[in-house]
Design a protein around this motif. Structure first.
Motif, short mmCIF file in Angstrom:
data_model
loop_
_atom_site.label_atom_id
_atom_site.label_comp_id
_atom_site.label_asym_id
_atom_site.label_seq_id
_atom_site.Cartn_x
_atom_site.Cartn_y
_atom_site.Cartn_z
N UNK A 32 0.83 -1.20 0.00
CA UNK A 32 0.00 0.00 0.00
C UNK A 32 0.87 1.25 0.00
N UNK A 33 1.89 1.27 0.82
CA UNK A 33 2.76 2.45 0.89
C UNK A 33 3.38 2.75 -0.48
N UNK A 34 3.79 1.71 -1.18
CA UNK A 34 4.38 1.92 -2.51
C UNK A 34 3.35 2.49 -3.47
N UNK A 35 2.14 2.01 -3.41
CA UNK A 35 1.09 2.52 -4.30
C UNK A 35 0.90 4.02 -4.11
N UNK A 36 0.85 4.44 -2.86
CA UNK A 36 0.62 5.85 -2.59
C UNK A 36 1.84 6.68 -2.95
N UNK A 37 3.02 6.21 -2.59
CA UNK A 37 4.24 6.96 -2.89
C UNK A 37 4.45 7.12 -4.39
N UNK A 38 4.38 6.03 -5.13
CA UNK A 38 4.64 6.09 -6.57
C UNK A 38 3.57 6.87 -7.31
N UNK A 39 2.35 6.89 -6.79
CA UNK A 39 1.29 7.67 -7.45
C UNK A 39 1.43 9.16 -7.18
N UNK A 40 2.38 9.51 -6.31
CA UNK A 40 2.62 10.93 -6.00
C UNK A 40 4.01 11.39 -6.43
#
Length: 321
Positions: A32-40
């Motif tokens: 989940x953290x990667x999804x949010x980080x990479x989408x930003x």
């Protein structure tokens, strides 16, 4: 009251596509953290497998929150930046300069008199640059943000160490200094060393007198005050859904005490109910449409040791207050 609805609509319309692009470029499942980080990422075309704890990465957070003590210098710097309005939604919350001594009926008027010059300055700057202003007595910054601004999958920076409180709603929220807040408000790149990710597997559910705070106290005993440094603590497992949204926020808030960059919980029914209870049904509906990408991929959940830098298991049913 619904704030920044258009910003969130744009976010959710593009979120799923950004996650899919990241998964394709990295060629693997995502936490989940990667999804949010990479989408930003500041540059959406710069997707690559950044090395955790090593590579410095530029991000574009969705919003900024500032408390009155640290907002002063940040807003002075912003005024000198030559901008007419903040590049992202931003708010100022006047809570830190109120000294708790005799009770609200006495302490609040004293604070308003003692800090009048500061409050007048913050209010006038906020008014000029389109920044939200929460006056003294309007509430504690972290609770106000949770009730009004935090949203699943979003990314926020705040000028206070307990900004991660918003992780209770599935948001990456990071405490920063005033200069970092100004970078975001001016539309510049915000740089962060790509955090390590500590996965905390919550099993069972809380029993008896055990409360959410006992979860983070247990984790603090395992990690110590430095164990979360330069890392995001990502909670997962069946136990997460048994904890209320406010309980999740309490756990994320106290993640700062182990040195964590931030903490985050996956999107679930408890978060949906909290969003609805605080008048944000539209946000809940938008989040539900991308619900699968507001949690770690199933492959991650089935083999967490392959995707997290460290995995810790906590049996909620065994916790005691």
């Amino acid at each position: 009251m619904m704030y920044d609805l258009e910003m969130m609509k744009q976010f959710y319309v593009s979120y799923n596509g950004k996650v899919q692009d990241t998964r394709k470029k990295l060629g693997r499942a995502l936490t989940l953290a990667e999804k949010i980080l990479y989408s930003h990422l500041y540059d959406a075309n710069s997707i690559k497998c950044f090395e955790r704890g090593v590579d410095y990465v530029n991000f574009r957070p969705d919003r900024v929150a500032m408390q009155d003590a640290t907002a002063q210098m940040a807003l002075l710097q912003f005024m000198n930046a030559g901008k007419n309005v903040s590049a992202v939604p931003a708010t100022v919350h006047c809570d830190h300069l109120i000294q708790a001594y005799k009770g609200a009926s006495v302490d609040l008027p004293v604070a308003q008199t003692t800090n009048k010059e500061v409050y007048d300055f913050l209010k006038s700057v906020a008014s000029k640059y389109g920044i939200g202003f929460w006056k003294p007595g309007a509430g504690i910054i972290h609770q106000v943000v949770l009730e009004n601004y935090a949203f699943p999958g979003g990314m926020m920076v705040g000028t206070d160490s307990h900004t991660p409180n918003a992780g209770g709603l599935g948001m990456i929220a990071i405490g920063v200094g005033g200069a970092d807040a100004v970078d975001v408000m001016t539309g510049m790149e915000w740089e962060l060393k790509m955090p390590r990710i500590i996965g905390v597997h919550l099993k069972g559910k809380l029993n008896g007198w055990a409360a959410p705070k006992d979860v983070i106290l247990k984790l603090a005993g395992i990690l110590t005050v430095k164990g979360g440094t330069n890392a995001i603590i990502e909670y997962f497992g069946e136990g997460t859904s048994s904890i209320s949204a406010t309980g999740k926020a309490t756990i994320c808030n106290m993640g700062a005490e182990v040195g964590a960059t931030t903490s985050v919980f996956p999107f679930d029914y408890e978060i949906v109910e909290y969003l609805k209870a605080t008048g944000r049904e539209e946000v809940a509906d938008m989040a539900l449409k991308v619900a699968d990408d507001l949690k770690a991929d199933n492959e991650v959940l089935s083999s967490p040791e392959k995707y997290y830098d460290k995995v810790i298991e906590i049996d909620l049913s065994a916790l005691e207050p």
